[in-house]
Design a protein around this motif. Structure first.
Motif, PDB file in Angstrom:
ATOM      1  N   ALA A   1      49.999  54.943  41.021  1.00 42.06           N
ATOM      2  CA  ALA A   1      50.300  53.944  41.976  1.00 42.06           C
ATOM      3  C   ALA A   1      49.289  52.942  42.106  1.00 42.06           C
ATOM      4  CB  ALA A   1      50.716  54.487  42.906  1.00 42.06           C
ATOM      5  N   TYR A   2      47.962  53.218  42.036  1.00 43.29           N
ATOM      6  CA  TYR A   2      47.198  51.873  42.126  1.00 43.29           C
ATOM      7  C   TYR A   2      47.125  50.971  40.682  1.00 43.29           C
ATOM      8  CZ  TYR A   2      42.144  50.263  42.088  1.00 43.29           C
ATOM      9  OH  TYR A   2      41.443  48.935  41.799  1.00 43.29           O
ATOM     10  N   ILE A   3      47.296  51.315  39.882  1.00 41.84           N
ATOM     11  CA  ILE A   3      47.187  50.478  38.875  1.00 41.84           C
ATOM     12  C   ILE A   3      48.286  49.457  39.040  1.00 41.84           C
ATOM     13  CG2 ILE A   3      47.621  50.300  36.373  1.00 41.84           C
ATOM     14  CD1 ILE A   3      45.868  52.386  35.915  1.00 41.84           C
ATOM     15  N   HIS A   4      50.323  50.503  39.365  1.00 40.00           N
ATOM     16  CA  HIS A   4      51.122  49.599  39.198  1.00 40.00           C
ATOM     17  C   HIS A   4      50.681  48.562  40.969  1.00 40.00           C
ATOM     18  CE1 HIS A   4      54.680  48.732  42.032  1.00 40.00           C
ATOM     19  NE2 HIS A   4      55.085  49.289  41.209  1.00 40.00           N
ATOM     20  N   ASP A   5      50.455  48.321  41.221  1.00 38.64           N
ATOM     21  CA  ASP A   5      50.125  47.539  42.820  1.00 38.64           C
ATOM     22  C   ASP A   5      48.196  46.900  42.445  1.00 38.64           C
ATOM     23  OD1 ASP A   5      50.910  49.598  44.790  1.00 38.64           O
ATOM     24  OD2 ASP A   5      49.895  50.921  45.354  1.00 38.64           O
ATOM     25  N   TYR A   6      47.680  47.973  41.706  1.00 31.22           N
ATOM     26  CA  TYR A   6      46.911  46.295  41.125  1.00 31.22           C
ATOM     27  C   TYR A   6      47.228  44.493  40.415  1.00 31.22           C
ATOM     28  CZ  TYR A   6      42.870  44.653  38.407  1.00 31.22           C
ATOM     29  OH  TYR A   6      42.171  43.447  37.341  1.00 31.22           O
ATOM     30  N   TYR A   7      48.041  45.340  39.812  1.00 29.34           N
ATOM     31  CA  TYR A   7      49.031  43.640  39.132  1.00 29.34           C
ATOM     32  C   TYR A   7      49.893  43.425  40.081  1.00 29.34           C
ATOM     33  CZ  TYR A   7      47.999  46.729  33.931  1.00 29.34           C
ATOM     34  OH  TYR A   7      47.635  46.757  33.295  1.00 29.34           O
ATOM     35  N   LYS A   8      50.476  44.083  41.216  1.00 31.78           N
ATOM     36  CA  LYS A   8      51.716  43.520  41.842  1.00 31.78           C
ATOM     37  C   LYS A   8      50.270  42.390  42.460  1.00 31.78           C
ATOM     38  CE  LYS A   8      54.820  44.701  45.548  1.00 31.78           C
ATOM     39  NZ  LYS A   8      54.908  45.351  45.969  1.00 31.78           N
ATOM     40  N   GLU A   9      49.427  42.698  42.907  1.00 31.26           N
ATOM     41  CA  GLU A   9      48.586  42.089  43.899  1.00 31.26           C
ATOM     42  C   GLU A   9      48.034  40.960  43.397  1.00 31.26           C
ATOM     43  OE1 GLU A   9      45.962  45.165  45.173  1.00 31.26           O
ATOM     44  OE2 GLU A   9      47.691  46.417  46.452  1.00 31.26           O
ATOM     45  N   ASN A  10      47.340  41.161  41.948  1.00 31.30           N
ATOM     46  CA  ASN A  10      47.242  40.386  40.773  1.00 31.30           C
ATOM     47  C   ASN A  10      47.928  39.535  40.352  1.00 31.30           C
ATOM     48  OD1 ASN A  10      44.006  40.361  42.090  1.00 31.30           O
ATOM     49  ND2 ASN A  10      44.737  42.924  41.229  1.00 31.30           N
ATOM     50  N   ALA A  11      48.961  39.390  40.383  1.00 27.83           N
ATOM     51  CA  ALA A  11      49.926  38.906  39.381  1.00 27.83           C
ATOM     52  C   ALA A  11      49.876  37.259  39.157  1.00 27.83           C
ATOM     53  CB  ALA A  11      51.733  39.285  40.272  1.00 27.83           C
ATOM     54  N   GLU A  12      49.898  36.964  40.545  1.00 20.93           N
ATOM     55  CA  GLU A  12      50.393  35.645  40.168  1.00 20.93           C
ATOM     56  C   GLU A  12      48.090  34.805  39.631  1.00 20.93           C
ATOM     57  OE1 GLU A  12      49.958  31.645  43.278  1.00 20.93           O
ATOM     58  OE2 GLU A  12      50.097  33.835  44.794  1.00 20.93           O
ATOM     59  N   LEU A  13      47.480  35.588  39.945  1.00 21.24           N
ATOM     60  CA  LEU A  13      45.757  35.191  39.352  1.00 21.24           C
ATOM     61  C   LEU A  13      46.150  35.333  38.020  1.00 21.24           C
ATOM     62  CD1 LEU A  13      43.000  34.823  39.293  1.00 21.24           C
ATOM     63  CD2 LEU A  13      42.726  36.749  39.519  1.00 21.24           C
ATOM     64  N   LEU A  14      46.804  37.252  37.402  1.00 25.07           N
ATOM     65  CA  LEU A  14      46.523  37.120  36.068  1.00 25.07           C
ATOM     66  C   LEU A  14      47.715  35.901  35.295  1.00 25.07           C
ATOM     67  CD1 LEU A  14      46.862  40.680  35.445  1.00 25.07           C
ATOM     68  CD2 LEU A  14      45.358  39.312  35.943  1.00 25.07           C
ATOM     69  N   THR A  15      49.152  35.162  35.779  1.00 21.98           N
ATOM     70  CA  THR A  15      49.942  34.526  35.425  1.00 21.98           C
ATOM     71  C   THR A  15      48.541  33.721  34.832  1.00 21.98           C
ATOM     72  OG1 THR A  15      51.758  35.876  36.244  1.00 21.98           O
ATOM     73  CG2 THR A  15      52.061  33.513  36.061  1.00 21.98           C
ATOM     74  N   ALA A  16      48.360  32.727  35.968  1.00 25.09           N
ATOM     75  CA  ALA A  16      47.899  31.070  36.134  1.00 25.09           C
ATOM     76  C   ALA A  16      46.932  31.326  34.692  1.00 25.09           C
ATOM     77  CB  ALA A  16      46.898  31.290  37.454  1.00 25.09           C
ATOM     78  N   ASN A  17      46.271  32.678  34.590  1.00 27.46           N
ATOM     79  CA  ASN A  17      45.173  32.061  33.378  1.00 27.46           C
ATOM     80  C   ASN A  17      46.257  32.622  32.505  1.00 27.46           C
ATOM     81  OD1 ASN A  17      42.887  31.194  34.520  1.00 27.46           O
ATOM     82  ND2 ASN A  17      43.245  33.177  36.653  1.00 27.46           N
ATOM     83  N   GLY A  18      47.289  33.228  31.910  1.00 24.05           N
ATOM     84  CA  GLY A  18      48.032  32.887  31.134  1.00 24.05           C
ATOM     85  C   GLY A  18      48.243  34.524  30.352  1.00 24.05           C
ATOM     86  N   TYR A  19      47.521  35.354  31.419  1.00 22.67           N
ATOM     87  CA  TYR A  19      48.142  36.498  30.787  1.00 22.67           C
ATOM     88  C   TYR A  19      49.201  37.114  31.976  1.00 22.67           C
ATOM     89  CZ  TYR A  19      43.346  36.411  29.876  1.00 22.67           C
ATOM     90  OH  TYR A  19      41.565  36.657  28.924  1.00 22.67           O
ATOM     91  N   LYS A  20      50.303  38.126  30.632  1.00 25.69           N
ATOM     92  CA  LYS A  20      51.319  38.063  30.689  1.00 25.69           C
ATOM     93  C   LYS A  20      51.123  40.024  32.420  1.00 25.69           C
ATOM     94  CE  LYS A  20      55.597  40.946  29.070  1.00 25.69           C
ATOM     95  NZ  LYS A  20      56.006  41.522  27.579  1.00 25.69           N
ATOM     96  N   VAL A  21      51.760  40.407  32.920  1.00 28.21           N
ATOM     97  CA  VAL A  21      51.380  41.121  34.220  1.00 28.21           C
ATOM     98  C   VAL A  21      52.107  42.126  33.141  1.00 28.21           C
ATOM     99  CG1 VAL A  21      52.019  41.920  36.234  1.00 28.21           C
ATOM    100  CG2 VAL A  21      51.773  38.707  35.891  1.00 28.21           C
ATOM    101  N   GLY A  22      50.737  43.453  33.216  1.00 28.11           N
ATOM    102  CA  GLY A  22      51.977  44.647  32.989  1.00 28.11           C
ATOM    103  C   GLY A  22      52.473  45.633  33.776  1.00 28.11           C
ATOM    104  N   LYS A  23      52.537  46.595  33.097  1.00 27.02           N
ATOM    105  CA  LYS A  23      52.803  48.103  33.864  1.00 27.02           C
ATOM    106  C   LYS A  23      51.548  49.019  33.940  1.00 27.02           C
ATOM    107  CE  LYS A  23      57.874  46.968  33.072  1.00 27.02           C
ATOM    108  NZ  LYS A  23      57.987  45.977  32.564  1.00 27.02           N
ATOM    109  N   PRO A  24      51.750  49.864  34.381  1.00 27.04           N
ATOM    110  CA  PRO A  24      51.128  51.162  34.499  1.00 27.04           C
ATOM    111  C   PRO A  24      51.039  51.544  32.960  1.00 27.04           C
ATOM    112  CG  PRO A  24      51.962  51.826  36.522  1.00 27.04           C
ATOM    113  CD  PRO A  24      52.898  50.548  35.737  1.00 27.04           C
ATOM    114  N   HIS A  25      50.220  52.087  32.028  1.00 30.29           N
ATOM    115  CA  HIS A  25      50.565  52.442  30.713  1.00 30.29           C
ATOM    116  C   HIS A  25      49.874  53.695  30.297  1.00 30.29           C
ATOM    117  CE1 HIS A  25      51.826  52.305  26.109  1.00 30.29           C
ATOM    118  NE2 HIS A  25      49.750  51.804  26.561  1.00 30.29           N
TER     119      HIS A  25
END
Length: 591
Positions: free
Chosen positions: A78-102
Motif C-alpha cells: 500500500a505504501y509503494i502504491h501511494d508513493y507512485y500515486k503521490e509522485n506521479a507528476e514528478l516522475l512523469t515530468a522527468n521522463g520516468y514511467k509511473v510504476g506499480k508495486p512489484h
C-alpha cells in the motif's frame, strides 16, 4: 540537483525455500518475526527525499517477501502504491514511467496474498527452473521437499487476477544439457498457465572459483550462444516470437543495469536493518556495501556507491578485446560484481551479447567513445609521455614567459558535467583527449579560479570569461585557405556578473552553461567531437600579441591554445542516463 534512483527493498531475509544454489545460503534460515518492515522503507525514502534524491522505482526482493504476514505485506504494498500515486507528476515530468508495486518471488506462498495482489494490481516476477524436471532437484523446501506442484497450483489460484505475471529461469550447464525439454516446457507454461511467456527472462548463472565442483557448473560462452540460436530456431515466427526477440535475453542488452559506466550512481538495495548494497548480486559482500541509511547521509551513500563500483571496474582491469570491440558503448564491459567473482576484465556473457548486438537494431559506437570510456573508468591506463623541453618548443617558451604561464595554467578552469569534474588544460599540452557526452538533460557548469580574471588585466572589472564553441566539422578559412574547425559561437561573461553567481566551490567563480550549449546543439557536429574552449578577454589578447611578436610562438600555437574539452551532443537519452527509465526494471540475479 535532483537525483533519481532505483531502490530495491528487502523487508526480510527469511525464505521458505532452500534452493541448492541460493547466493544467500544459510542467511535465509527461519528467522524470528518482528515488526518494523515498513518503517525502514518509509524512513529511507523520506531521508533520500530530504536530499533531493528520488526513487523512481521501488521493488521488493528477499529473502522471500511473501513469507511476511498478510498485514505486513499489505502495508508495504500500500505504501509503494501511494508513493507512485503521490509522485506521479514528478516522475512523469522527468521522463520516468509511473510504476506499480512489484515483487520478486519464488511463488511458493503467493496465493496467501491474493487480496493484496488484486487490490493494488501488484506485478509479479517469479522464479522457476527449466526444464521443469530439474525444478524439484534444485528448488526445494527447507526440509528438502520438492516445490513444483505447489507452485503450479498457486499459479492456477491467481490465474484470474488481472496482474501482470512473469517468470525467469537461471541456467547452468546442467540445465543447458536439456535444451529440447526446456523448449517444450516453455510451450507448456505458455499454453497451460497464466504466465506471460513472451515476458519471460533467461538469466545465466555464474559460479565462483571456490564453488566449482560442488553442485552446478557454469555454462561456457559457446553454450550460451548455442542456447540463443536454438531458441530462435524453435520460436522465431511463432506466438512466442516477441519473447525470443525481446524479453527472453533482455538481461544482456542495453536495457539493464549492466549497461552503466557506474551502476552505483543509480541502483541501490536496502535491507530492513538499513544496510545498503549494490544489488542482489552484491548483497552481503563488503566490496559492494554502500553504508547504512540510519547512520550515514544520503550523500555519503551515493558517494560510496560510485566509489565502490568504480573500484570494482578498476580492479578487474581492461581487456585488449574490449579496446578493439565496436560494441563497448553497449555492454560497458559487464557487471562489476561478476567481473570481481571471476577476476575478469570483460563480461562473462560477452559472446552472447555480441550475438544480440548483431541481430538487434543498436546505434553504432559514437566517435571517440573508447577514449572517453578509458579516461573515465580506467585513467590508470593513460600513457603520459613527458615533453622534451627543446629550445623554442612551446614548453620552453612558456617557461621563459611568466605571462604565458598564466595563459596555460591548468588549474584555472574546471568543467563539471553531470556531476563529474574535468580539470581543463590546453589542447596543445595535454597528452590525451578529454571527451564528454552531453544531452538536453545534462547539467554543465564551468568554474574559473577567482584570481584568474585579474591576470594580465589592467582593469579586471572590464575583463570577461570567454567561452568558444567550435564544431567538429571543418571549413576553409581566410586568405591562407587553411581548413579549420568551424566556429559556432563565442560567449562572454564579465567578472562582475560571475561574482554575483552563487558558487559551491571556494576560490572560484562559476556559471551554469547547460542552456547555452543546448541552444547551439543543432549546430554541433554529429559525427566528430566539438571543441569547447575557455579563457579571458585579456589573456586572449596577450596570446595574439605574443603570436605577432614571436615567430616561434606563432608556429607552436597556430591552433587555439586555450583550456578545452571536446564534447559530443547526444540527441537521445541512451548514453546519458546510464540506465533505462522503465517500470519495474529489476536487478536480475544470476548466481
Amino acid at each position: 540537483m535532483t537525483r533519481f534512483i532505483h531502490l530495491l527493498y528487502v523487508p526480510t531475509m527469511n525464505c521458505n525455500m532452500a534452493c541448492r544454489y541460493c547466493y544467500l545460503g544459510e542467511n535465509t534460515n527461519e528467522l524470528p518475526c518482528d515488526n518494523g518492515y515498513l518503517e525502514t522503507l518509509r524512513y529511507a525514502v523520506e531521508k533520500f527525499r530530504s536530499s533531493d534524491i528520488i526513487p523512481f522505482n521501488i521493488s521488493l526482493h528477499g529473502g522471500e517477501v511473501t513469507t511476511l504476514s498478510k498485514e505486513d505485506f499489505r502495508s508495504i504494498i500500500a505504501y509503494i502504491h501511494d508513493y507512485y500515486k503521490e509522485n506521479a507528476e514528478l516522475l512523469t515530468a522527468n521522463g520516468y514511467k509511473v510504476g506499480k508495486p512489484h515483487i520478486k518471488t519464488n511463488l511458493l506462498s503467493l496465493a496467501r496474498h491474493t487480496d493484496t495482489l488484486r487490490d493494488y494490481n501488484v506485478t509479479i516476477s517469479g522464479s522457476l527452473d527449466l526444464p521443469l524436471s530439474l525444478h524439484d532437484e534444485y528448488r526445494v523446501t527447507k526440509d528438502g521437499r520438492g516445490t513444483l506442484d505447489r507452485i503450479l497450483e498457486n499459479l492456477r489460484q491467481i490465474s484470474e487476477l488481472p496482474n501482470h505475471k512473469k517468470v525467469s529461469s537461471t541456467l547452468f550447464h546442467e540445465h543447458f544439457l536439456h535444451l529440447d525439454e526446456m523448449m517444450d516446457d516453455i510451450e507448456f507454461l505458455s499454453q497451460n498457465t497464466c504466465l506471460d511467456m513472451n515476458d519471460f527472462n533467461f538469466m545465466i548463472g555464474f559460479v565462483p572459483e571456490t564453488e566449482k565442483g560442488k553442485l552446478l557448473s557454469a555454462m561456457s560462452e559457446e553454450e550460451m550462444v548455442t542456447l540463443y540460436r536454438r531458441m530462435h530456431s524453435r520460436f522465431d515466427g511463432t506466438h512466442l516470437d516477441k519473447g525470443v526477440n525481446g524479453a527472453w535475453f533482455a538481461e544482456f542488452t542495453t536495457d539493464y543495469c549492466t549497461n552503466c559506466d557506474v551502476c552505483g550512481d543509480k541502483f541501490f538495495l536496502l535491507e530492513k536493518n538499513g544496510d545498503i548494497y549494490s544489488c542482489v548480486r552484491g548483497q552481503g559482500n563488503p566490496d559492494f556495501y554502500y553504508g547504512n541509511i540510519f547512520r550515514d547521509t544520503p550523500e555519503e551513500i551515493l558517494k560510496n556507491g560510485h566509489t565502490q563500483i568504480y573500484k570494482a571496474h578498476s580492479r578487474a582491469g581492461f581487456s585488449d578485446e574490449c579496446l578493439e570491440c565496436p560494441s563497448l558503448h553497449l555492454c560497458k564491459t559487464g557487471c562489476p560484481f561478476v567481473k570481481t567473482v571471476y577476476g575478469s576484465p570483460r563480461s562473462y556473457t560477452c559472446l552472447l551479447q555480441k550475438e544480440l548486438y548483431r541481430d538487434g537494431d543498436y546505434p553504432p559506437m559514437p566517435y571517440g567513445y573508447t577514449e572517453y570510456y578509458l579516461q573515465k573508468m580506467h585513467p590508470e591506463l593513460d600513457k603520459n609521455v613527458e615533453y622534451e623541453y627543446e629550445e623554442n618548443s612551446l614548453p620552453d617558451l612558456i617557461s621563459k614567459d611568466e605571462k604565458l604561464t598564466h595563459l596555460y595554467d591548468d588549474g584555472a578552469f574546471i568543467l563539471e558535467c553531470d556531476g563529474v569534474e574535468h580539470k581543463l588544460s590546453s589542447q596543445l599540452l595535454k597528452h590525451e583527449r578529454d571527451i564528454v557526452f552531453i544531452g538536453k538533460e545534462s547539467t554543465v557548469k564551468i568554474y574559473v579560479r577567482d584570481d584568474y580574471l585579474d591576470k594580465l588585466s589592467p582593469y579586471p572589472a572590464n575583463n570577461a570569461l570567454w567561452i568558444m564553441l567550435l564544431s567538429g566539422d571543418t571549413v576553409v578559412y581566410g586568405d591562407e585557405q587553411r581548413e579549420k574547425q568551424e566556429h559556432i559561437m563565442t560567449h562572454m561573461i564579465y567578472k562582475g556578473t560571475l561574482s554575483k553567481n552563487n558558487c559551491d566551490r571556494e576560490g572560484y567563480f562559476c556559471a551554469d552553461i547547460s542552456s547555452l550549449l543546448s541552444s547551439y546543439s543543432g549546430a554541433m557536429s554529429k559525427t566528430s567531437p566539438n571543441n569547447l574552449f575557455f579563457t579571458t578577454t585579456d589573456i586572449r589578447d596577450y596570446h595574439y600579441t605574443k603570436q605577432k611578436n614571436n615567430a616561434y610562438y606563432h608556429i607552436n600555437a597556430m591552433n587555439l591554445p586555450f583550456q578545452n574539452i571536446e564534447l559530443i551532443w547526444v540527441d537521445t537519452d541512451g548514453f546519458m542516463t546510464n540506465s533505462p527509465k522503465e517500470d519495474n526494471n529489476e536487478h536480475h540475479r544470476s548466481v
